[in-house]
Motif scaffolding. Structure first.
Motif, PDB file in Angstrom:
ATOM      1  N   PHE B 488       0.841  -1.207   0.000  1.00 49.76           N
ATOM      2  CA  PHE B 488       0.000   0.000   0.000  1.00 49.76           C
ATOM      3  C   PHE B 488       0.871   1.249   0.000  1.00 49.76           C
ATOM      4  O   PHE B 488       0.642   2.181  -0.768  1.00 49.76           O
ATOM      5  CB  PHE B 488      -0.861  -0.051   1.266  1.00 49.76           C
ATOM      6  CG  PHE B 488      -2.082   0.807   1.226  1.00 49.76           C
ATOM      7  CD1 PHE B 488      -3.139   0.483   0.398  1.00 49.76           C
ATOM      8  CD2 PHE B 488      -2.197   1.920   2.035  1.00 49.76           C
ATOM      9  CE1 PHE B 488      -4.280   1.251   0.377  1.00 49.76           C
ATOM     10  CE2 PHE B 488      -3.337   2.695   2.016  1.00 49.76           C
ATOM     11  CZ  PHE B 488      -4.385   2.361   1.178  1.00 49.76           C
ATOM     12  N   ASN B 491       2.732   1.734  -3.335  1.00 48.05           N
ATOM     13  CA  ASN B 491       1.793   2.174  -4.361  1.00 48.05           C
ATOM     14  C   ASN B 491       1.515   3.664  -4.236  1.00 48.05           C
ATOM     15  O   ASN B 491       1.562   4.404  -5.214  1.00 48.05           O
ATOM     16  CB  ASN B 491       0.471   1.429  -4.204  1.00 48.05           C
ATOM     17  CG  ASN B 491       0.395   0.250  -5.127  1.00 48.05           C
ATOM     18  OD1 ASN B 491       0.990   0.269  -6.185  1.00 48.05           O
ATOM     19  ND2 ASN B 491      -0.322  -0.756  -4.730  1.00 48.05           N
ATOM     20  N   THR B 492       1.246   4.075  -3.006  1.00 50.98           N
ATOM     21  CA  THR B 492       0.964   5.487  -2.783  1.00 50.98           C
ATOM     22  C   THR B 492       2.182   6.332  -3.126  1.00 50.98           C
ATOM     23  O   THR B 492       2.070   7.402  -3.717  1.00 50.98           O
ATOM     24  CB  THR B 492       0.547   5.695  -1.330  1.00 50.98           C
ATOM     25  OG1 THR B 492      -0.440   4.731  -1.017  1.00 50.98           O
ATOM     26  CG2 THR B 492      -0.019   7.065  -1.121  1.00 50.98           C
ATOM     27  N   LEU B 495       2.343   6.794  -6.817  1.00 52.89           N
ATOM     28  CA  LEU B 495       1.387   7.784  -7.311  1.00 52.89           C
ATOM     29  C   LEU B 495       1.846   9.196  -6.954  1.00 52.89           C
ATOM     30  O   LEU B 495       1.738  10.119  -7.760  1.00 52.89           O
ATOM     31  CB  LEU B 495       0.000   7.500  -6.737  1.00 52.89           C
ATOM     32  CG  LEU B 495      -0.670   6.259  -7.321  1.00 52.89           C
ATOM     33  CD1 LEU B 495      -1.990   5.999  -6.640  1.00 52.89           C
ATOM     34  CD2 LEU B 495      -0.882   6.418  -8.806  1.00 52.89           C
ATOM     35  N   ALA B 529      -2.179  11.468  -1.796  1.00 48.16           N
ATOM     36  CA  ALA B 529      -2.865  10.314  -2.358  1.00 48.16           C
ATOM     37  C   ALA B 529      -3.511  10.615  -3.689  1.00 48.16           C
ATOM     38  O   ALA B 529      -4.126   9.748  -4.288  1.00 48.16           O
ATOM     39  CB  ALA B 529      -3.925   9.841  -1.385  1.00 48.16           C
ATOM     40  N   ASP B 531      -4.092  11.352  -7.568  1.00 42.37           N
ATOM     41  CA  ASP B 531      -3.495  10.662  -8.692  1.00 42.37           C
ATOM     42  C   ASP B 531      -3.152  11.642  -9.796  1.00 42.37           C
ATOM     43  O   ASP B 531      -3.177  12.850  -9.618  1.00 42.37           O
ATOM     44  CB  ASP B 531      -4.457   9.597  -9.202  1.00 42.37           C
ATOM     45  CG  ASP B 531      -5.809  10.195  -9.423  1.00 42.37           C
ATOM     46  OD1 ASP B 531      -6.113  10.510 -10.559  1.00 42.37           O
ATOM     47  OD2 ASP B 531      -6.536  10.382  -8.426  1.00 42.37           O
ATOM     48  N   TRP B 568       4.002   4.349 -13.517  1.00 38.34           N
ATOM     49  CA  TRP B 568       2.942   3.402 -13.847  1.00 38.34           C
ATOM     50  C   TRP B 568       3.523   2.036 -14.158  1.00 38.34           C
ATOM     51  O   TRP B 568       2.948   1.017 -13.767  1.00 38.34           O
ATOM     52  CB  TRP B 568       2.109   3.918 -15.028  1.00 38.34           C
ATOM     53  CG  TRP B 568       1.428   5.189 -14.660  1.00 38.34           C
ATOM     54  CD1 TRP B 568       1.850   6.450 -14.917  1.00 38.34           C
ATOM     55  CD2 TRP B 568       0.224   5.313 -13.900  1.00 38.34           C
ATOM     56  NE1 TRP B 568       0.992   7.356 -14.375  1.00 38.34           N
ATOM     57  CE2 TRP B 568      -0.030   6.691 -13.742  1.00 38.34           C
ATOM     58  CE3 TRP B 568      -0.666   4.402 -13.338  1.00 38.34           C
ATOM     59  CZ2 TRP B 568      -1.122   7.171 -13.052  1.00 38.34           C
ATOM     60  CZ3 TRP B 568      -1.760   4.878 -12.654  1.00 38.34           C
ATOM     61  CH2 TRP B 568      -1.981   6.242 -12.512  1.00 38.34           C
ATOM     62  N   LEU B 571       4.311   0.525 -10.949  1.00 40.36           N
ATOM     63  CA  LEU B 571       3.082   0.057 -10.308  1.00 40.36           C
ATOM     64  C   LEU B 571       2.645  -1.296 -10.882  1.00 40.36           C
ATOM     65  O   LEU B 571       2.258  -2.201 -10.135  1.00 40.36           O
ATOM     66  CB  LEU B 571       1.960   1.066 -10.521  1.00 40.36           C
ATOM     67  CG  LEU B 571       1.937   2.249  -9.563  1.00 40.36           C
ATOM     68  CD1 LEU B 571       0.888   3.244  -9.997  1.00 40.36           C
ATOM     69  CD2 LEU B 571       1.641   1.766  -8.165  1.00 40.36           C
TER      70      LEU B 571
END
Lengths: 219, 895
Positions: B488, B491-492, B495, B529, B531, B568, B571
């Motif tokens: 988590f 990922n954050t 972004l 957070a 995007d 990306w 990700l």
């Protein structure tokens, strides 16, 4: 003038905030066995539809920021189609981001997609209503100090709160409490909804407290 | 000043490692109540004296054995439902028949976690509950020094024969008159481990020169590890076990006619298996094992079949001791299983219970100062008194019916007392050395206090993420699912990086300077957070002139788009890796690519993937190596593939029939030679750059070569389906370096924290978790003929912590290549890295101290503590390496 506008913002935001709890209560009278947790997908649909219609309706009634110039039917239709495409694309984008965050790719696609639609309703749809399908305007609003009216400030705050709410909503999923609301995507969609409602209430309060500092650059 | 801070951090981390060691020493008491067995066992206590002075009991010697011969069949990972459930009915017809109609008693024995073989053997034979630390020394089981059943039997002159898992031979050296240990090294071996045990059976059963026969079958455990409890291979294995039981039972019965005493056959499991087939934890499938006593001495089972009663695994030691006429082991907390001696007279039964109660109460006396207030102790004293009364009546030759009723009452009193005593003793196992724990904690806590002075440059997001992670360590579920936290967070992070990249590419160049500065100041605020949609691009009003003017000095268009896409791509890589290995507890049973690839019908896919991964590793690593290292790297990677082919994990395209499987010693050693060669070349370069003050390029090449040597070692040790983890690790590092860190000019603290976060995430991408069961022990045997302690520990630790380690070394490579821009980069990075490691450890130690009586302390918090402890040691080593590199640099600057 600004006082009147602030009052209109209060009214609009409270109306929208009040609509969300109603979506949880009212359908129970028409549908047997409707609960937010039990029939979550149905609630998601109701909530999306209700919040969506309300947003579009308020936008048509209040016309907060649309340029008052007359436009032909053809441009209106093209604007509308563009809005639809943007909305759909944002749903796909949200869906992709959610899957990247670890949502299952194949199982429970419906749940994930409806959650993405809910997030889009809370964020993209509002932007479309306020700003129209105009990316430049979006970018302006979401850069710092880019807001030119209290409506746009409110938009910033509700959007950020919704996304943060969804983000925090993922926290309880790994806990082993075995509660019904820990099932994907209930906690996240509830988080996003609470974030949205909180944003709607925080926005006018924030504007009220920072009244002095708010100096909007005229376009 | 900053150089100092690096050294200081490394020093503090070393100190902390010491503190953690002291804490661990206190937290995992090696042997809470281990008393040396000291003097040979004397006679047990006499029967309680009847009240009054006149009569004295005439029975003070040890009671004689109840069984002539005992055969103990231990089937590794035999779960309760494999015998009593539908699987048992289907595949173990003989056992089912004996349970339902024969002369047998069946129980469900509950094992205490950790459900790993060695502690379970200890529990079965000593009757005590071994501490958690036994798991750690599981690989290298030293001889058991506590009082135990085997030792007692040997001292009493019993002849013991053992066949099976060689853990027993290590635990009880020189105890068996005859033995054949099979090693459980090859987990993929399902048949040979068991055939090695069974081949002796016919011969031994014919002979008369033994008293206790122990058989330990490993095949079922191996099947569980590789294919899980529901695999089609379990059924045939259970049928094989059933046939063995039948053979032993019939042979024992045929011998019984002339002998005075009957024989006893005990069937049990050491632990069960979870739904995924592993064990170590405390799920119901793992702790519930069957326990079956079969002997002609028992009454024939009649009436409807009832659910087997639940007993403790430790009860077997006391019961067997009584059955063999031996003293009960001193540290045993088990209670006698009464039905087994149910055929004896009331006087004998009471005598056995008294012996058991006496032993338990002595154990309690020695461990609790206030033992007299213990309810179990009081109950025992009362029972002992009424026992005395009973004996008085008995010796007076009283009416048998009164005697019988009174005896039953005493029996009940004894059983209750035993139960209470056993429970209060088991509870005491969780006894901590608070003194060591406190000293350790104080030393650990010193660290953040000392070094919190120059804490300033770390971002809000990273600070929030770090604090959030540390706080999450207080909840057992978040520890079990810690990988989710890291996934988590990264990922954050991706972004957020994406947003910053967009800002960097679209905004800063094109905006007017004033606007740009104000934006930059505001960056750390809200949009963590958010995007990509929230990109800040200039208002349309800005002129095109700026754009034209600025675009020349920025990167080309295609690079710009790759740069924008890189978060990306990262990700997507992370998402793929996430579905490679399902880990944790709640979702560990979900299907994942790893299992799909390792199943035997997908061998060709696995081979293809491994080959592609190795080629990609080569291309990603070679670009900064010297020519010699390039060739060595290529040969080494070829060696890795041929090693995997030799041990049968992958196949060569031209090799269609499955050839004989070897241990691949030659191939693995071939790769080790290249690993050592590359690391040596790198070290030589590093030394050269230190002695001759050459330019920093020599040093960074040297570092990179050390790094690539480690990558090669990791490629050798990783299981073939994990090779993509290595590829993605290198890929992400390359992309981050080229498109994110350099263009964004991230500061050292940010880069260090990102490295730390990705390192943690890769620890879990490899398939690790915070449970002991996921440690890949097989890595410790690569290229070794047999178990050699030091290399095995080193290799296992390296393979387990490869993710964090490779990221840390990459951090060093990156920072030292940036030295030209920021002279203090390495020292500062070392400081941040040490801080990132020490804060969670310090707080976790406090949390664990607070939660030491938590229900999940053994199954969740302790393994995590061990993982953290080992990680601190590794980080301390890395920081020393950092400091050494930094010293070089500072010396050069001074020159």
């Amino acid at each position: 003038m600004r006082d009147a506008e602030a009052r209109r913002l209060w009214a609009a935001n409270l109306l929208r905030a009040a609509a969300v709890p109603l979506t949880a209560v009212v359908p129970a009278f028409f549908m047997d066995g409707f609960t937010v947790l039990g029939t979550h997908l149905a609630w998601l649909c109701v909530c999306v539809l209700c919040v969506g219609t309300l947003n579009v309706g308020l936008c048509l009634v209040l016309k907060p920021s649309l340029p008052p110039k007359r436009s032909s039917v053809a441009t209106k239709i093209s604007r509308f189609l563009k809005c639809c495409i943007y909305f759909f694309m944002s749903c796909i984008l949200f869906h992709a981001i959610i899957v990247l965050y670890g949502a299952p790719l194949i199982e429970s696609v419906t749940e994930t997609f409806l959650f993405a639609v809910l997030l889009s309703t809370f964020t993209t749809l509002q932007c479309l209503c306020m700003l129209g399908p105009n990316i430049q305007a979006w970018i302006r609003v979401f850069s710092k100090n880019g807001a030119t009216s209290i409506w746009e400030n409110s938009l910033q705050i509700t959007t950020t709160c919704s996304i943060l709410g969804a983000w925090f909503g993922a926290f309880p999923i790994p806990l082993d409490w075995d509660r019904p609301w820990q099932v994907w995507p209930i906690s996240c969609s509830l988080g996003a909804t609470f974030g949205y409602v909180a944003g709607l209430i925080i926005a006018p309060l924030w504007i009220h407290w920072n009244w002095k500092q708010l100096t909007y650059k005229s376009r | 000043m900053r150089l100092r801070s690096g050294v200081l951090a490394a020093g503090c981390l070393l100190l902390q490692a010491m503190g953690v060691a002291i804490f661990l020493r206190g937290f995992f008491p090696m042997a809470v109540r281990a008393r040396p067995r000291g003097e040979p066992p004397g006679d047990g206590p006499a029967e309680p004296a009847p009240p009054g002075s006149g009569a004295v009991s005439n029975w003070s010697a040890m009671p004689p054995p109840l069984f002539r011969k005992v055969v103990l069949v231990l089937i590794d990972a035999l779960r309760e439902d494999f015998v009593f459930g539908p699987k048992g009915k289907q595949f173990m017809p003989y056992a089912t028949q004996v349970i339902e109609k024969g002369t047998s008693y069946s129980f469900v024995a509950e094992a205490k976690p950790p459900t790993v073989t060695m502690p379970r053997i200890k529990a079965l034979m000593t009757g005590s509950i071994p501490g958690f630390i036994d798991v750690v020394v599981n690989l290298n089981s030293p001889a058991l020094l506590d009082d135990n059943l085997i030792w007692q039997a040997k001292t009493a002159g019993k002849r013991i024969i053992f066949y099976g898992d060689d853990t027993w031979v290590k635990l009880f050296p020189k105890h068996f008159v005859e033995y054949d240990g099979t090693t459980s090294f090859f987990v993929s071996d399902f048949t040979e481990v068991d055939d090695n045990v069974t081949r002796h059976l016919d011969r031994v059963l014919k002979r008369e020169d033994w008293d206790l026969l122990i058989l330990h079958y490993l095949g079922l455990d191996h099947i569980g590890h590789v294919t899980g409890p529901n695999s089609p291979q379990v059924g045939p294995k259970l049928r094989e076990m059933d046939n063995i039981l039948k053979k032993i039972h019939i042979s024992l019965l045929s011998k019984e006619g002339e002998a005075s005493l009957p024989s006893l056959l005990v069937v049990c499991g050491d632990h069960g298996m979870s739904e995924t087939g592993s064990h170590g934890g405390s799920s119901e499938g793992e702790v519930h094992t069957p326990l079956l006593f079969i002997s002609s001495a028992f009454e024939k089972r009649s009436g409807p079949l009832t659910q087997p009663e639940l007993v403790q695994q430790t009860d077997l030691a006391s019961t067997l001791a009584v059955g063999l006429g031996l003293p009960i082991s001193r540290n045993s907390v088990g209670t006698l299983i009464l039905p087994v001696v149910g055929g004896k007279t009331m006087r004998e039964q009471l005598r056995f219970l008294h012996l058991n109660g006496f032993q338990l109460s002595r154990l309690l006396e020695e461990n609790t100062p206030a033992y007299e207030k213990d309810p179990g102790y009081e109950q025992f004293k009362i029972a002992e008194k009424s026992h005395g009364n009973w004996i008085k009546l008995y010796l007076e030759g009283n009416n048998s019916e009164i005697l019988m009723n009174l005896g039953k009452k005493v029996l009940k009193q004894y059983l209750e007392a035993l139960k209470t005593l056993s429970a209060s003793l088991s509870k005491q196992v969780a006894q901590y050395d608070m003194y060591s724990m406190m000293v350790g904690t104080v030393i650990v806590m010193e660290n953040p206090v000392v070094s919190s002075s120059s804490w300033s440059e770390v971002d809000v997001l990273m600070l929030a993420g770090t604090i959030g992670h540390v706080l999450s360590l207080g909840a057992s579920s978040f520890i079990e699912e810690e990988h989710q936290t890291w996934y988590f967070l990264i990922n954050t992070l991706c972004l957020a990086l994406c947003q910053e990249l967009c800002r960097n590419h679209f905004l800063l160049k094109e905006c007017d300077p004033q606007h740009g500065i104000s934006l930059k100041q505001n960056f750390d605020g809200i949009g963590e957070a958010s995007d990509c949609k929230n990109i800040d691009v200039p208002t349309s009003g800005n002129s095109k002139l700026d754009k034209v003017a600025s675009s020349a000095e920025f990167i080309k268009g295609s690079d710009k788009w790759i740069s924008l896409a890189s978060p990306w791509i990262i990700l997507i890589c992370c998402r793929l890796l996430r579905s490679l290995n399902q880990t944790g507890v709640q979702w560990a049973h979900r299907p994942d690519f790893g299992h799909w690839l390792t199943s035997s019908e997908h061998k060709s896919e696995l081979s293809f993937l491994a080959a592609v991964s190795l080629v990609m590793i080569f291309f990603l690593v070679q670009r900064r190596c010297s020519l010699v290292s390039k060739i060595a790297m290529a040969l080494g990677l070829l060696g890795v593939y041929s090693y995997r082919a030799a041990i049968g994990n992958v196949v060569f395209p031209w090799q269609h029939d499955s050839k004989d499987i070897s241990k691949g010693i030659t191939e693995a050693r071939f790769v080790y030679v290249f690993v050592l060669g590359i690391v040596f070349t790198g070290t030589k370069d590093l030394l050269k750059s230190q002695v001759i003050s050459a330019d920093s390029s020599v040093k960074s090449t040297g570092l990179w070569e050390v790094y690539s040597g480690l990558v090669l070692l990791a490629a050798l040790l990783f299981r073939p389906h994990n090779l993509p983890v290595l590829v993605f690790c290198l890929l992400i590092q390359t992309m981050m370096t080229k498109y994110i860190w350099r263009p964004l000019k991230c500061d050292v603290a940010q880069i260090t924290i990102m490295h730390y976060w990705f390192g943690q995430a890769f620890f879990y991408f490899q398939g690790n978790s915070n449970g002991i069961a996921t440690v890949d022990v097989s890595a410790g045997f690569v290229g070794l003929e047999s178990y050699v302690e030091i290399p095995a520990i080193f290799l296992t630790a390296f393979a387990t912590y490869a993710g964090p380690l490779l990221w840390a070394i990459h951090l060093l490579c990156y920072l030292s290549s940036e030295v030209s821009r920021n002279a203090a980069a390495v020292g500062h990075g070392c400081f941040c890295y040490a801080l990132m490691r020490s804060i969670p450890v310090a707080i976790y130690i406090l949390l664990v101290t607070g939660l030491r009586y938590h229900l999940f302390i053994w199954s969740v918090f302790s393994p995590k503590l061990l993982y953290e402890g080992v990680h601190v040691f590794i980080t301390a080593a890395i920081c020393l390496f950092f400091t050494a590199m930094d010293q070089n640099h500072s010396q050069k600057v001074q020159d």
